[in-house]
Design an enzyme around this catalytic site. Sequence first.
Site, PDB file in Angstrom:
ATOM      1  N   GLU A  26       1.126  -0.546   0.682  1.00  0.00           N
ATOM      2  CA  GLU A  26       2.032  -1.689   0.776  1.00  0.00           C
ATOM      3  C   GLU A  26       1.702  -2.473   2.043  1.00  0.00           C
ATOM      4  O   GLU A  26       1.238  -1.898   3.037  1.00  0.00           O
ATOM      5  CB  GLU A  26       3.478  -1.160   0.836  1.00  0.00           C
ATOM      6  CG  GLU A  26       4.529  -2.246   0.996  1.00  0.00           C
ATOM      7  CD  GLU A  26       5.953  -1.749   0.735  1.00  0.00           C
ATOM      8  OE1 GLU A  26       6.145  -0.541   0.529  1.00  0.00           O
ATOM      9  OE2 GLU A  26       6.866  -2.598   0.743  1.00  0.00           O
ATOM     10  N   ASN A  71       9.002  -2.803  -1.458  1.00  0.00           N
ATOM     11  CA  ASN A  71       9.979  -3.841  -1.129  1.00  0.00           C
ATOM     12  C   ASN A  71       9.297  -5.150  -0.754  1.00  0.00           C
ATOM     13  O   ASN A  71       9.844  -6.236  -0.980  1.00  0.00           O
ATOM     14  CB  ASN A  71      10.873  -3.366   0.014  1.00  0.00           C
ATOM     15  CG  ASN A  71      11.671  -2.120  -0.347  1.00  0.00           C
ATOM     16  OD1 ASN A  71      11.851  -1.810  -1.531  1.00  0.00           O
ATOM     17  ND2 ASN A  71      12.143  -1.393   0.646  1.00  0.00           N
ATOM     18  N   GLU A 172      11.898  -1.474  -7.766  1.00  0.00           N
ATOM     19  CA  GLU A 172      13.249  -0.988  -7.421  1.00  0.00           C
ATOM     20  C   GLU A 172      14.314  -2.076  -7.562  1.00  0.00           C
ATOM     21  O   GLU A 172      15.088  -2.328  -6.620  1.00  0.00           O
ATOM     22  CB  GLU A 172      13.245  -0.403  -5.994  1.00  0.00           C
ATOM     23  CG  GLU A 172      12.361   0.821  -5.875  1.00  0.00           C
ATOM     24  CD  GLU A 172      12.477   1.571  -4.562  1.00  0.00           C
ATOM     25  OE1 GLU A 172      13.029   1.026  -3.592  1.00  0.00           O
ATOM     26  OE2 GLU A 172      12.001   2.718  -4.510  1.00  0.00           O
ATOM     27  N   TYR A 243      12.139  10.426  -2.883  1.00  0.00           N
ATOM     28  CA  TYR A 243      11.696  10.884  -1.565  1.00  0.00           C
ATOM     29  C   TYR A 243      12.613  12.033  -1.144  1.00  0.00           C
ATOM     30  O   TYR A 243      13.813  12.016  -1.447  1.00  0.00           O
ATOM     31  CB  TYR A 243      11.801   9.759  -0.533  1.00  0.00           C
ATOM     32  CG  TYR A 243      10.838   8.612  -0.789  1.00  0.00           C
ATOM     33  CD1 TYR A 243       9.510   8.702  -0.394  1.00  0.00           C
ATOM     34  CD2 TYR A 243      11.257   7.440  -1.421  1.00  0.00           C
ATOM     35  CE1 TYR A 243       8.613   7.659  -0.613  1.00  0.00           C
ATOM     36  CE2 TYR A 243      10.371   6.392  -1.649  1.00  0.00           C
ATOM     37  CZ  TYR A 243       9.049   6.505  -1.239  1.00  0.00           C
ATOM     38  OH  TYR A 243       8.171   5.474  -1.464  1.00  0.00           O
ATOM     39  N   GLU A 291       6.432   6.236  -6.963  1.00  0.00           N
ATOM     40  CA  GLU A 291       6.656   6.479  -5.524  1.00  0.00           C
ATOM     41  C   GLU A 291       7.241   7.874  -5.400  1.00  0.00           C
ATOM     42  O   GLU A 291       8.324   8.140  -5.947  1.00  0.00           O
ATOM     43  CB  GLU A 291       7.618   5.454  -4.906  1.00  0.00           C
ATOM     44  CG  GLU A 291       6.992   4.106  -4.672  1.00  0.00           C
ATOM     45  CD  GLU A 291       7.893   3.160  -3.872  1.00  0.00           C
ATOM     46  OE1 GLU A 291       8.591   3.624  -2.941  1.00  0.00           O
ATOM     47  OE2 GLU A 291       7.890   1.959  -4.195  1.00  0.00           O
ATOM     48  N   GLN A 348       2.985   6.885   0.915  1.00  0.00           N
ATOM     49  CA  GLN A 348       1.927   5.909   0.656  1.00  0.00           C
ATOM     50  C   GLN A 348       0.582   6.538   1.034  1.00  0.00           C
ATOM     51  O   GLN A 348       0.502   7.763   1.059  1.00  0.00           O
ATOM     52  CB  GLN A 348       2.217   4.652   1.433  1.00  0.00           C
ATOM     53  CG  GLN A 348       3.572   4.030   0.993  1.00  0.00           C
ATOM     54  CD  GLN A 348       3.799   2.608   1.474  1.00  0.00           C
ATOM     55  OE1 GLN A 348       2.959   1.981   2.051  1.00  0.00           O
ATOM     56  NE2 GLN A 348       5.021   2.090   1.223  1.00  0.00           N
TER      57      GLN A 348
END
Length: 498
Positions: A26, A71, A172, A243, A291, A348
């Site tokens: 990202e 995001n 998301e 997560y 993710e 990531q």
Amino acid sequence: MAVDITLAPNAVVGEIDRRLFGTFVEHLGRGIYTGIYEPDHPTATPEGFRGDVLALVRELGVTTVRYPGGNFVSSYRWEDGVGPRTDRPRRLDLAWHTLETNEVGTNEFLAWCRAANLELMMAVNTGTRGTEAAVDLLEYCNHPGGTALSDLRRKHGVEEPHGIRMWCLGNEMDGPWQIGQMTPDQYGRSALDMARAMRRMDPDLTLVACGSSGRSMPTFGEWERVVLGHCYDEVDLISAHAYYELEDGDLRSFLASGADMSAFIEGVVAAADEVRAARSSDKRIDVSFDEWNVWYLSKAIGAGPRDWPVAPRLLEDVYTVVDAVVVGDLLATLLRHADRVKAASLAQLVNVIAPIMTEPGGPAWRQATFHPFSLTAAHAHPTVLRASVKGPTIDTAKHGTVDAVTVAATWDLDKQHTQFLANRDPNAPQEVILDLREFGSVEHAEAVGVYDDDLTAVNTANAPERVSPRLVETIVDSGAVKIRLPAASWVMLRAKTA
Ligand code: AHR
């Protein structure tokens, strides 16, 4: 009490889609700048990519990379990142409160993917933009030429189309932190429009609709049902994100995070199959777990910059032995669901909650979590078997009672076996007897693992190999292998039967 694991050739979960070993980059912190891209670095390629990082990415064995967010994508204008660098605008990134220089954009990132031998999974902005920007980007990237946007790409020096197959329809969109958050009805309807338009250009794309950004989201289940109620016929996969972190020293719950991931996958599959049944559809929607990782999110909340820096140190978690055990078990959990999880991304890749770390102008090194991922990607065989596990359980505050030992068993339909085992018990080792009699006698077995007397040990720039795979003793006993799993350990066991 020993743990008895029995395998049989006809108890098959499914085939592993290699897209399950994907990752995520990202425009966030130092993920790109001084992560993968640093033109002044001593190892830099002519395009400005760090050669030391490229070598580690290849060693990690990842297959796909999701980009450019996260995001970040929900307010990204892809046009900012193409064309002459001197003309590219500097923009405020509202997601992470930093300044984006746009020095790296679509064409540079795709060049990096080619150098790293990775398939790109492109995410489009459904936050501040929508169908028009998505089809424009698709035309720019994938159309051969003779149209405004494909010719613009050629003018930018990229003659051949990129041929990107996988596209994520946003990120998301259920989250209140997301720019442009939507209700499931709004998002499902807009994903339908976007998917239809994109398929007019190319019916064979693999399209991923946004699922829930966590199992604890208040809309989980309902979100999947409503979104897929709109776009079931036009998408291929629904995403899931998760997560985990060690909270309040509760090692038992943390080590059992895979149990939560399992329940999450099964919930997403149940919701997707409910929509399928309601429509009497022959089509099956599978899961893109795009993710997943250990992330010390509670420490990150509210800790972001306020003054719009360029590529600051953000979310640079340093991973311990116990984090590596959890990452190994989470990846094994994805393998155990290989029948329905068809893509996944460790989030990531570099510097930002990442298996690879760098110093600007300095070294790159492997975090502890690098090892279970790279060993699994290198040694998992194509077929996952359903194992019978009989052994002790442990009680956890967050996930109830779980098996102390888990296994993802892979096989190559011949005589090669690789098992990925975790001992979730933080206090006691476990004696395991792996019964392979159904395959014949065991000719050879060997094992390596990640474990340590110091569960807090980490790798750093000065001690980059403090946490590395270590041998684990195996004893072959005709059709079985005996192995002792240290407390809180992740172990890969390879065997050959005759
Ligand atoms: O991976 C970090 C962030 O986590 C991503 O930008 C977002 O999609 C998720 O909330």
